[in-house]
Design an enzyme around this catalytic site. Structure first.
Site, PDB file in Angstrom:
ATOM      1  N   PRO A   1       0.858  -1.185   0.000  1.00  0.00           N
ATOM      2  CA  PRO A   1       0.000   0.000   0.000  1.00  0.00           C
ATOM      3  C   PRO A   1       0.895   1.236   0.000  1.00  0.00           C
ATOM      4  O   PRO A   1       1.802   1.327   0.825  1.00  0.00           O
ATOM      5  CB  PRO A   1      -0.766  -0.108   1.332  1.00  0.00           C
ATOM      6  CG  PRO A   1       0.069  -0.986   2.209  1.00  0.00           C
ATOM      7  CD  PRO A   1       0.826  -1.902   1.279  1.00  0.00           C
ATOM      8  N   MET A   2       0.688   2.142  -0.942  1.00  0.00           N
ATOM      9  CA  MET A   2       1.527   3.354  -0.991  1.00  0.00           C
ATOM     10  C   MET A   2       0.684   4.545  -1.432  1.00  0.00           C
ATOM     11  O   MET A   2       0.187   4.579  -2.561  1.00  0.00           O
ATOM     12  CB  MET A   2       2.701   3.144  -1.956  1.00  0.00           C
ATOM     13  CG  MET A   2       3.738   2.181  -1.416  1.00  0.00           C
ATOM     14  SD  MET A   2       5.144   2.013  -2.513  1.00  0.00           S
ATOM     15  CE  MET A   2       4.447   0.981  -3.798  1.00  0.00           C
ATOM     16  N   ALA A   3       0.543   5.505  -0.510  1.00  0.00           N
ATOM     17  CA  ALA A   3      -0.258   6.690  -0.794  1.00  0.00           C
ATOM     18  C   ALA A   3       0.277   7.392  -2.028  1.00  0.00           C
ATOM     19  O   ALA A   3       1.481   7.603  -2.159  1.00  0.00           O
ATOM     20  CB  ALA A   3      -0.212   7.629   0.412  1.00  0.00           C
TER      21      ALA A   3
ATOM     22  N   CYS B   1       2.078   3.786   9.567  1.00  0.00           N
ATOM     23  CA  CYS B   1       2.367   5.061   8.912  1.00  0.00           C
ATOM     24  C   CYS B   1       3.148   5.994   9.844  1.00  0.00           C
ATOM     25  O   CYS B   1       2.732   6.261  10.964  1.00  0.00           O
ATOM     26  CB  CYS B   1       1.076   5.740   8.467  1.00  0.00           C
ATOM     27  SG  CYS B   1       1.431   7.312   7.688  1.00  0.00           S
TER      28      CYS B   1
ATOM     29  N   ASN C   1       8.421  -7.291   4.546  1.00  0.00           N
ATOM     30  CA  ASN C   1       8.454  -6.033   3.789  1.00  0.00           C
ATOM     31  C   ASN C   1       9.647  -5.176   4.221  1.00  0.00           C
ATOM     32  O   ASN C   1       9.993  -5.139   5.389  1.00  0.00           O
ATOM     33  CB  ASN C   1       7.141  -5.260   4.036  1.00  0.00           C
ATOM     34  CG  ASN C   1       7.143  -3.860   3.450  1.00  0.00           C
ATOM     35  OD1 ASN C   1       6.881  -2.890   4.163  1.00  0.00           O
ATOM     36  ND2 ASN C   1       7.432  -3.737   2.180  1.00  0.00           N
TER      37      ASN C   1
ATOM     38  N   ASP D   1      12.863  -2.854   1.823  1.00  0.00           N
ATOM     39  CA  ASP D   1      14.133  -2.833   1.088  1.00  0.00           C
ATOM     40  C   ASP D   1      14.268  -3.895   0.008  1.00  0.00           C
ATOM     41  O   ASP D   1      15.379  -4.342  -0.282  1.00  0.00           O
ATOM     42  CB  ASP D   1      15.327  -2.938   2.053  1.00  0.00           C
ATOM     43  CG  ASP D   1      15.414  -1.740   2.981  1.00  0.00           C
ATOM     44  OD1 ASP D   1      14.705  -0.745   2.718  1.00  0.00           O
ATOM     45  OD2 ASP D   1      16.167  -1.800   3.959  1.00  0.00           O
TER      46      ASP D   1
HETATM   47  C1  LIG Z   1       5.253   6.900  -1.325  1.00  0.00           C
HETATM   48  C2  LIG Z   1       4.946   5.913  -0.229  1.00  0.00           C
HETATM   49  C3  LIG Z   1       3.675   5.850   0.301  1.00  0.00           C
HETATM   50  C4  LIG Z   1       3.373   4.920   1.308  1.00  0.00           C
HETATM   51  N1  LIG Z   1       2.077   4.832   1.774  1.00  0.00           N
HETATM   52  C5  LIG Z   1       1.753   3.817   2.628  1.00  0.00           C
HETATM   53  C6  LIG Z   1       0.396   3.564   2.981  1.00  0.00           C
HETATM   54  O1  LIG Z   1      -0.541   4.246   2.534  1.00  0.00           O
HETATM   55  N2  LIG Z   1       0.145   2.525   3.833  1.00  0.00           N
HETATM   56  C7  LIG Z   1       1.142   1.735   4.343  1.00  0.00           C
HETATM   57  O2  LIG Z   1       0.877   0.798   5.105  1.00  0.00           O
HETATM   58  N3  LIG Z   1       2.430   1.954   4.019  1.00  0.00           N
HETATM   59  C8  LIG Z   1       2.753   2.944   3.163  1.00  0.00           C
HETATM   60  N4  LIG Z   1       4.050   3.095   2.760  1.00  0.00           N
HETATM   61  C9  LIG Z   1       5.064   2.135   3.229  1.00  0.00           C
HETATM   62  C10 LIG Z   1       5.195   0.965   2.252  1.00  0.00           C
HETATM   63  O3  LIG Z   1       3.994   0.231   2.187  1.00  0.00           O
HETATM   64  C11 LIG Z   1       6.337   0.025   2.688  1.00  0.00           C
HETATM   65  O4  LIG Z   1       6.057  -0.480   3.974  1.00  0.00           O
HETATM   66  C12 LIG Z   1       7.690   0.731   2.732  1.00  0.00           C
HETATM   67  O5  LIG Z   1       7.880   1.549   1.594  1.00  0.00           O
HETATM   68  C13 LIG Z   1       8.839  -0.285   2.841  1.00  0.00           C
HETATM   69  O6  LIG Z   1       8.844  -1.161   1.742  1.00  0.00           O
HETATM   70  P1  LIG Z   1       9.864  -0.955   0.488  1.00  0.00           P
HETATM   71  O7  LIG Z   1      11.259  -0.859   1.089  1.00  0.00           O
HETATM   72  O8  LIG Z   1       9.664  -2.166  -0.358  1.00  0.00           O
HETATM   73  O9  LIG Z   1       9.489   0.328  -0.170  1.00  0.00           O
HETATM   74  C14 LIG Z   1       4.377   4.047   1.798  1.00  0.00           C
HETATM   75  C15 LIG Z   1       5.673   4.128   1.261  1.00  0.00           C
HETATM   76  C16 LIG Z   1       5.964   5.028   0.253  1.00  0.00           C
HETATM   77  C17 LIG Z   1       7.362   5.068  -0.311  1.00  0.00           C
END
Ligand SMILES: Cc1cc2nc3c(=O)[nH]c(=O)nc-3n(C[C@H](O)[C@H](O)[C@H](O)COP(=O)(O)O)c2cc1C
EC number: 1.3.1.-
Length: 346
Positions: free
Chosen positions: A17-19, A102, A202, A204
């Protein structure tokens, strides 16, 4: 490990999930390129229960996105329960996910997101209230703790499982870390050992090989990819092949990469009502698709100025002509530059 909803893959790959990123068109694109499960960006429980039009709009999804989870956040158990009931009645996703991770100030200041980690009693109340309000499985996503001093991923995970969480995603960083340092995958392994419910690892994952490394190192039931999907949705197909012990499909060359970007753009155009706003919002994706390409600074500068999707096709066409003419020397044409991806998401 049995998932609380049907999913075909043995080790499912989740789009995080990513806003502002994991919106409907990008979720669909990632499903087409191998993601097994997608989750909406986090949505405010208050916004949902008041049926705020902007929030409800973000709940729309296509059948081709299933299985999908709707992620909600908030610190009021009653509001969270109401939101879950509304989502269940009106949208019927496969699961409801609660955001306890978050780190953003605006959210934690009202005890939402990782703010809840300071009060585990409240966390349990929220999980129970949401579970009572829906027949759908309720899952959680969280961090390893609020701060270094209170870092306790296993304690937090057991607490959430006891309260009724049916799957547990760990982003193995604390809130205080925000996105700095490294995700501690050994904490994911410890949680896998401690819990009965599926654990989704989850943090990196930058390459398809990272997916395999995390899964082997931690034994997690599923792997969630966030920033590593930016501009390279094919990471899911590649990782899937590696998990099955098959050769990895090649990284798309520039022309294919642009075709995928245009496919994505068309889906955004069809989904959004304001074409100019949508094109401007889409610039970040265009920048990610252009990363690591020869002469990418100039390409990105042009893409970051677009106000319509039509312009994108023209810019890509010109670029390909110049590339084929050899204007950029014989630089590699398909290489990914993960260090650039990292800085883009920081
Ligand atoms: C732009 C952005 C928006 C994010 N929005 C959310 C969100 O809405 N809900 C959530 O649980 N995590 C959110 N995250 C965190 C990611 O879901 C994830 O836990 C975090 O980026 C680590 O994983 P990665 O290293 O694969 O990016 C967001 C991360 C990024 C970079």
């Amino acid at each position: 490990m049995r998932f609380p909803f049907p999913v075909a893959a043995e080790i499912p790959l989740y789009l995080a999930p990513m806003a502002g990123v994991s919106e409907s068109p990008f979720r669909r694109l990632c499903r087409r390129h191998g993601a097994d499960v997608v989750v909406t960006e986090f949505l405010s429980a208050e916004g949902i229960r008041r049926e705020n039009p902007a929030t409800v709009d973000k709940l729309r999804f296509g059948e081709d996105e299933r299985p999908i989870g709707v992620q909600i956040f908030g610190a009021d158990p009653q509001a969270m329960g109401d939101a879950a009931a509304f989502v269940t009645d009106v949208f019927q996703p496969e699961f409801v996910d609660i955001n306890f991770g978050c780190p953003v100030k605006k959210v934690v200041k009202r005890n939402g997101g990782s703010g809840c980690l300071k009060d585990l009693g409240l966390v349990a109340d929220i999980i129970r209230a949401v579970s009572r309000s829906t027949h759908l499985p309720v899952t959680v996503k969280t961090r390893s703790g609020w701060s270094e001093e209170t870092r306790d991923p296993v304690g937090i995970a057991l607490h959430m499982q006891d309260a009724g969480a049916k799957a547990f995603t760990l982003h193995a960083r604390t809130r205080t870390q925000m996105y700095t340092g490294h995700a501690r995958w050994e904490e994911i392994a410890a949680v896998v050992d401690a819990l009965d419910v599926p654990v989704i690892g989850n943090g990196d994952i930058k390459t398809p090989e990272d997916v395999v490394r995390m899964q082997r190192m931690t034994g997690c039931a599923a792997v969630m990819v966030g920033r590593g999907s930016f501009g390279q949705p094919w990471i899911f197909d590649q990782a899937k092949a590696l998990l099955r012990g098959e050769p990895m499909p090649a990284t798309p060359a520039v022309e294919q990469r642009f075709a995928i970007a245009l496919d994505h753009a068309r889906m955004v155009e069809a989904y959004e009502v304001d074409p100019v706003g949508a094109a401007i919002e889409f610039r970040k994706h265009l920048g990610w698709y252009a990363k690591g390409l020869p002469n990418s600074a100039d390409l990105r500068r042009k893409l970051h100025a677009v106000k319509s999707f039509g312009e994108v096709e023209g810019i890509f066409g010109d670029y390909l002509t110049r590339l084929q003419r050899g204007d950029f020397g014989d630089a590699p044409t398909g290489a990914d530059d993960s260090s650039e991806l990292e800085s883009a998401a920081a």
